[in-house]
Design a protein around this motif. Structure first.
Motif, PDB file in Angstrom:
ATOM      1  N   TYR A 265       0.831  -1.204   0.000  1.00  0.00           N
ATOM      2  CA  TYR A 265       0.000   0.000   0.000  1.00  0.00           C
ATOM      3  C   TYR A 265       0.866   1.256   0.000  1.00  0.00           C
ATOM      4  N   TYR A 266       1.875   1.274   0.896  1.00  0.00           N
ATOM      5  CA  TYR A 266       2.724   2.468   0.975  1.00  0.00           C
ATOM      6  C   TYR A 266       3.722   2.533  -0.176  1.00  0.00           C
TER       7      TYR A 266
ATOM      8  N   ALA B 145      -4.589   1.661   4.747  1.00  0.00           N
ATOM      9  CA  ALA B 145      -3.860   0.448   5.114  1.00  0.00           C
ATOM     10  C   ALA B 145      -4.621  -0.352   6.173  1.00  0.00           C
ATOM     11  N   LYS B 146      -5.245   0.347   7.101  1.00  0.00           N
ATOM     12  CA  LYS B 146      -6.020  -0.334   8.136  1.00  0.00           C
ATOM     13  C   LYS B 146      -7.223  -1.060   7.541  1.00  0.00           C
ATOM     14  N   GLU B 147      -7.893  -0.409   6.591  1.00  0.00           N
ATOM     15  CA  GLU B 147      -9.059  -1.024   5.962  1.00  0.00           C
ATOM     16  C   GLU B 147      -8.663  -2.280   5.177  1.00  0.00           C
ATOM     17  N   ILE B 148      -7.512  -2.206   4.516  1.00  0.00           N
ATOM     18  CA  ILE B 148      -7.058  -3.370   3.736  1.00  0.00           C
ATOM     19  C   ILE B 148      -6.690  -4.525   4.666  1.00  0.00           C
ATOM     20  N   ARG B 149      -6.048  -4.223   5.795  1.00  0.00           N
ATOM     21  CA  ARG B 149      -5.723  -5.275   6.769  1.00  0.00           C
ATOM     22  C   ARG B 149      -6.986  -5.909   7.332  1.00  0.00           C
ATOM     23  N   MET B 150      -7.985  -5.131   7.617  1.00  0.00           N
ATOM     24  CA  MET B 150      -9.258  -5.674   8.083  1.00  0.00           C
ATOM     25  C   MET B 150      -9.919  -6.533   7.007  1.00  0.00           C
ATOM     26  N   GLY B 151      -9.729  -6.159   5.730  1.00  0.00           N
ATOM     27  CA  GLY B 151     -10.256  -6.975   4.642  1.00  0.00           C
ATOM     28  C   GLY B 151      -9.593  -8.342   4.592  1.00  0.00           C
TER      29      GLY B 151
ATOM     30  N   VAL C 276       3.917  -4.510  -7.851  1.00  0.00           N
ATOM     31  CA  VAL C 276       4.138  -3.260  -7.108  1.00  0.00           C
ATOM     32  C   VAL C 276       5.332  -2.502  -7.676  1.00  0.00           C
ATOM     33  N   LEU C 277       6.432  -3.224  -7.934  1.00  0.00           N
ATOM     34  CA  LEU C 277       7.602  -2.561  -8.505  1.00  0.00           C
ATOM     35  C   LEU C 277       7.292  -1.976  -9.877  1.00  0.00           C
ATOM     36  N   TRP C 278       6.566  -2.736 -10.674  1.00  0.00           N
ATOM     37  CA  TRP C 278       6.201  -2.239 -11.995  1.00  0.00           C
ATOM     38  C   TRP C 278       5.302  -1.004 -11.900  1.00  0.00           C
TER      39      TRP C 278
ATOM     40  N   SER D 118       3.137   1.514  -3.272  1.00  0.00           N
ATOM     41  CA  SER D 118       2.460   1.837  -4.526  1.00  0.00           C
ATOM     42  C   SER D 118       1.927   3.258  -4.583  1.00  0.00           C
ATOM     43  N   ASN D 119       2.074   4.027  -3.486  1.00  0.00           N
ATOM     44  CA  ASN D 119       1.595   5.418  -3.437  1.00  0.00           C
ATOM     45  C   ASN D 119       0.118   5.518  -3.808  1.00  0.00           C
ATOM     46  N   ASP D 120      -0.662   4.585  -3.195  1.00  0.00           N
ATOM     47  CA  ASP D 120      -2.093   4.571  -3.479  1.00  0.00           C
ATOM     48  C   ASP D 120      -2.762   5.675  -2.673  1.00  0.00           C
ATOM     49  N   ASN D 121      -3.255   6.686  -3.361  1.00  0.00           N
ATOM     50  CA  ASN D 121      -3.908   7.808  -2.701  1.00  0.00           C
ATOM     51  C   ASN D 121      -5.422   7.709  -2.767  1.00  0.00           C
ATOM     52  N   ASN D 122      -5.902   6.472  -2.801  1.00  0.00           N
ATOM     53  CA  ASN D 122      -7.352   6.258  -2.878  1.00  0.00           C
ATOM     54  C   ASN D 122      -7.995   6.691  -1.561  1.00  0.00           C
ATOM     55  N   PRO D 123      -8.893   7.664  -1.574  1.00  0.00           N
ATOM     56  CA  PRO D 123      -9.496   8.123  -0.304  1.00  0.00           C
ATOM     57  C   PRO D 123     -10.469   7.119   0.290  1.00  0.00           C
ATOM     58  N   HIS D 124     -10.917   6.106  -0.511  1.00  0.00           N
ATOM     59  CA  HIS D 124     -11.894   5.135  -0.012  1.00  0.00           C
ATOM     60  C   HIS D 124     -11.253   3.949   0.702  1.00  0.00           C
ATOM     61  N   SER D 125      -9.930   3.842   0.689  1.00  0.00           N
ATOM     62  CA  SER D 125      -9.263   2.705   1.345  1.00  0.00           C
ATOM     63  C   SER D 125      -7.991   3.185   2.002  1.00  0.00           C
TER      64      SER D 125
END
Length: 441
Positions: free
Chosen positions: A165-166, A177-183, A405-407, A168-175
């Motif tokens: 998550y960190y 790191a905590k939400e993904i771990r809970m998923g 992720v690297l790509w 890939s610089n995902d700036n998605n406001p709907h998700s």
């Protein structure tokens, strides 16, 4: 009275003896009718099957009188017998259709034919809820190392999605790191969780986690059902010594081979049980096998010792019984005839002919379908090596996700750099256009 030729004599060949022995030549009793008695025991089914076959082979018949209230008999102080053996002693009958156990005391009163079957003793107790279930039984489907691998897998997935998550610089406001771990946690609990993932690397990890959780849950549920269907018995004892130490009452039928085995034991646990449980409570012992099974079912902490085949073939089981093997000598069952009967040897000879030809074995298999003794449970836990292919696929999915992720990171830097360069050129062009002189038309 019939006469048989022993051989032929002539002056040339001298004596020529007829082939075979006396009983092989004596193939017919010419319709001789025997008087028989029975007490309709569990061994009467095989006894009647076998006796009918013998009578057909000897060209004879029998007439049976059934006494349901009698037993094989007990020896009195004057050496006389009660029951069916007493009827043979008195001359009221010639043979007992029920197969009786050959014992030393009975052989002094009657004659026995060649043994029809060989039997062993068994210790029978009521089939109650003897299981090893406890508060940790829910963990029994998997081995300990596999449970540790599952917990490590969940933690590894959470660490991987956090790093991805960190990275890939995902700036998605709907998700987050905590939400993904809970998923990920919800996936292993087979619960849906609303997670918006824009990066393909995170989607691949989340999908592999969900597939891994589904397979593990299916294996766990299957093993739980197998664990409940297979009764893992934890019996209160496994032999006579433990039964005696646990305070169980041990009963036998008086006058049977089981009772005589305890009675004539010179030492050990058999003698102890006879002196403390059998002889002092002689009048409380069961008279028949069915009554012994009834005591076992209705009386608390009571077990019953008897011949295994007799108990298995009994059609009157008051309750389900568990058989426990005991280290006691084998016994033999055969037909009891009147003492010094002229037909004992010919019946024994015909019996051996049936044994060698395999007919006796077939009669035994068709007359009774015994229940098998308790073999315990064949339940096996899921081992770590069984889940190795699944774990290999999981690690492969994680590696592929990291490559993605690297790509994605390289692609992000390239697009960001291109966008920044285009933005600077656009600003310069705009500045030039702003400072251009205005000409009148």
């Amino acid at each position: 009275m019939q006469t048989y030729d022993y051989g032929i004599w002539d002056s040339k060949n001298r004596l020529q003896v007829a082939p075979g022995n006396l009983y092989s030549r004596r193939r017919s009793l010419h319709g001789r009718r025997f008087s028989a008695v029975s007490y309709a025991s569990v061994n009467n089914v095989l006894g009647e099957y076998l006796l009918n076959t013998l009578m057909d082979a000897m060209n004879s018949t029998y007439e049976v009188a059934t006494f349901t209230g009698l037993v094989p008999g007990n020896q009195k102080k004057d050496k006389s017998w009660t029951g069916l053996i007493g009827l043979l002693q008195q001359g009221s009958a010639e043979i007992i259709t029920d197969l009786l156990t050959v014992t030393a005391s009975r052989m002094n009163a009657v004659d026995f034919s060649s043994p029809a079957i060989t039997d062993n003793f068994g210790l029978f107790i009521k089939d109650e809820v003897y299981t090893d279930a406890n508060r940790w039984s829910f963990a029994s489907p998997f081995e300990t190392n596999l449970w540790l691998a599952v917990i490590g897998t969940v933690l590894l997935y959470m660490i991987c999605v956090t790093v991805m998550y960190y990275a890939s610089n995902d700036n998605n406001p709907h998700s987050s790191a905590k939400e993904i771990r809970m998923g990920i946690y919800a996936a292993f609990c087979l619960r849906g969780y609303n997670v918006h993932l824009e990066r393909w690397s995170l989607r691949l990890v989340y999908m592999s986690a969900f597939v891994t959780a589904v397979i593990l849950n299916a294996a766990y549920c299957a093993r739980v059902v197998s664990h409940l269907a297979n009764s893992n018995r934890s019996l209160p004892f496994t032999n006579l010594e433990e039964a005696y130490a646990s305070g169980y009452e041990i009963q036998v039928v008086p006058g049977t081979s089981a009772a005589e085995t305890f009675q004539y034991a010179s030492e050990g646990i058999l003698q102890t049980i006879n002196n403390e449980m059998i002889q002092p409570k002689y009048f409380y012992l069961p008279v028949t096998i069915n009554e012994g099974l009834l005591h076992m079912c209705n009386w608390k902490k009571t077990c019953f010792v008897s011949e295994r085949n007799s108990v298995r073939c009994s059609q009157q089981h008051p309750c389900d019984a568990i058989e426990i093997s005991v280290s006691m000598s084998s016994v033999y069952l055969g037909f009891a005839l009147r003492k010094q009967s002229p037909f004992t040897r010919i019946i024994s000879y015909k019996m051996e002919k049936l044994r060698t030809s395999g007919i006796l074995k077939r009669l035994k298999s068709t007359s009774c379908n015994p229940a098998q003794p308790d073999q315990g449970s064949n339940f096996k836990r899921v081992q770590f090596k069984n889940a190795a292919p699944l774990l290999a696929i999981m690690f492969f999915a994680i590696i592929v996700s990291f490559v993605l992720v690297l790509w994605e990171r390289v692609l992000f830097r390239y697009t960001h750099k291109t966008h920044h360069t285009s933005h600077r050129k656009f600003k310069k062009c705009r500045k030039r256009v702003t400072h251009m002189p205005k000409y009148l038309p």
